[in-house]
Enzyme design. Structure first.
Site, short mmCIF file in Angstrom:
data_model
loop_
_atom_site.label_atom_id
_atom_site.label_comp_id
_atom_site.label_asym_id
_atom_site.label_seq_id
_atom_site.Cartn_x
_atom_site.Cartn_y
_atom_site.Cartn_z
CG HIS A 43 1.12 3.70 12.40
ND1 HIS A 43 -0.25 3.47 12.50
CD2 HIS A 43 1.47 3.01 11.39
CE1 HIS A 43 -0.62 2.89 11.59
NE2 HIS A 43 0.51 2.26 11.07
CG ASP A 67 2.83 1.26 7.92
OD1 ASP A 67 2.38 0.71 6.73
OD2 ASP A 67 2.30 1.16 8.82
CG HIS A 126 -0.51 0.04 2.50
ND1 HIS A 126 -0.27 1.36 3.32
CD2 HIS A 126 -0.06 -0.76 3.45
CE1 HIS A 126 0.23 1.23 4.20
NE2 HIS A 126 0.45 0.06 4.59
CD GLU A 129 -2.92 -1.27 5.70
OE1 GLU A 129 -2.65 -2.13 6.34
OE2 GLU A 129 -2.51 0.17 6.05
CD GLU A 130 -1.42 2.89 7.76
OE1 GLU A 130 -1.93 2.56 8.67
OE2 GLU A 130 -0.06 2.36 7.50
CG ASP A 174 1.92 -3.49 5.70
OD1 ASP A 174 2.65 -2.60 5.51
OD2 ASP A 174 0.57 -3.44 5.54
ZN LIG Z 1 0.33 1.05 9.03
#
Ligand SMILES: [Zn+2]
Length: 354
Positions: A321, A177, A65, A211-212, A234
């Site tokens: 994150h 990410d 993603h 995605e998030e 991922d």
């Molecule tokens: Zn993430």
């Protein structure tokens, strides 16, 4: 890994892509991947789908993603302070004092996330994470009018952090990410393209959106691509730093090689083929048992249409994150190797029925 390859990762990081606002980074990805693929298209959700040998069998989807966490400007107060909604899962404790960039038609504007200083916190506020409503973005404007002339309501922002080398093979940035995942899959596509005379499968690389905020791009693109098999890449948390438990999450470490998931979300043949590819390459891997969901795009791809034979390979990542996610370029290089070997081994005889 060569600097010319890493430059692509750096360009992706420099291109903001909060969930729902991904087209800047998709353009960077299109420009890179078109050299290694035969067809490119973008679907109505903004997923970028690049096909190599699209009429080949079986149809295999490789995906990561491209969206990242971000902020959405909601309100500017009389003093020019900017209030925002968050896009994606933030730990509010990581936000005060963070430098951000607000993206405007005339370029990015630097700001900082403000909170009242520790000296002024009430006793019940000390040692606790702030609430999001207690935070704002300060761009140094002295009035609402001055801020409004620079920043429109509905503008997006991200943390300002960019890609930097840490030590050895480690790099640090915001948004690894999952831009490091996109980077890994594009690197696999490059290696498959180099050996395309051996390729029998139809390979569909999806740079997935949103995605998030709920695995949305994977949901729609898997329906659109209609693959027999799919492997998502991922990032995953590690148990190699303080305050994590190997008893709870198993043993996963940076520089430990590809993290290959086993569990109900994963097709057993795809899992075995990924292990075989790693073994043939002499690459050590880490097994990640996930009893129910994986929390990644794999979960929705598995149940697309009449079912897809899914696999999940993850990049070990510390401090997910935050503005300082850490991954290893060695792990990325090894995952690209495993994915390209996995795809080149597929043919019409490949069986994915458990
Ligand atoms: Zn993430």
């Amino acid at each position: 890994m060569e600097e010319s390859r890493i430059a692509f990762l750096r360009r992706m990081i420099a291109s903001p892509s909060p969930s729902g606002f991904e087209q800047r980074v998709q353009q960077v990805i299109r420009e890179e991947v078109q050299q290694y693929t035969d067809e490119l298209r973008t679907d109505v959700h903004g997923n970028m789908i690049a096909a190599l040998n699209p009429t080949g069998h079986p149809r295999v989807m490789l995906t990561a993603h491209c969206d990242e966490l971000g902020f959405l400007v909601r309100y500017i107060d009389d003093s020019g302070f900017i209030y925002f909604a968050t896009i994606g899962g933030y730990d509010p404790a990581t936000l005060p004092g963070t430098r951000v960039q607000i993206y405007t038609d005339t370029g990015p504007i630097l700001g900082v996330i403000g909170r009242k200083p520790v000296h002024l916190l009430e006793s019940d506020e000390r040692g606790k994470a702030p609430k999001l409503k207690e935070l704002w973005i300060d761009i140094g404007a002295s009035s609402k009018k001055e801020a409004q002339e620079l920043v429109a309501i509905g503008s997006i922002a991200t943390r300002a952090a960019q890609l930097e080398p840490l030590r050895g093979d480690l790099v640090v940035s915001r948004a690894l990410d999952d831009k490091s995942g996109v980077f890994t899959v594009v690197e696999a596509m490059r290696r498959i393209h180099q050996q395309r005379e051996k390729l029998k499968a139809g390979v569909f690389f999806v740079s997935a959106v949103q995605e998030e905020v709920g695995l949305r791009g994977a949901h729609t693109s898997a329906f659109g691509v209609d693959p027999l098999m799919a492997v998502a890449v991922d990032v995953t948390y590690t148990s190699d730093h303080p305050q994590t438990s190997k008893q709870e999450i198993g043993e996963i470490k940076l520089n430990g090689g590809p993290v290959i998931t086993i569990g109900g979300r994963i097709n057993p043949h795809v899992y075995q083929m990924l292990l075989t590819a790693a073994d043939e390459a002499g690459i050590a891997y880490q097994i990640d048992p996930q009893a129910s969901g994986t929390g990644t795009d794999t979960d929705v791809i598995q149940v697309a249409r009449a079912g897809v034979a899914t696999g999940l390979v993850s990049i070990p990542c510390r401090y997910l994150h935050t503005g300082s996610e850490i991954v290893s370029l060695k792990d990325i290089d090894e995952i690209a190797d495993v994915l390209s070997r996995f795809v080149l081994a597929l043919d019409e005889q490949t069986n994915v029925i458990p």
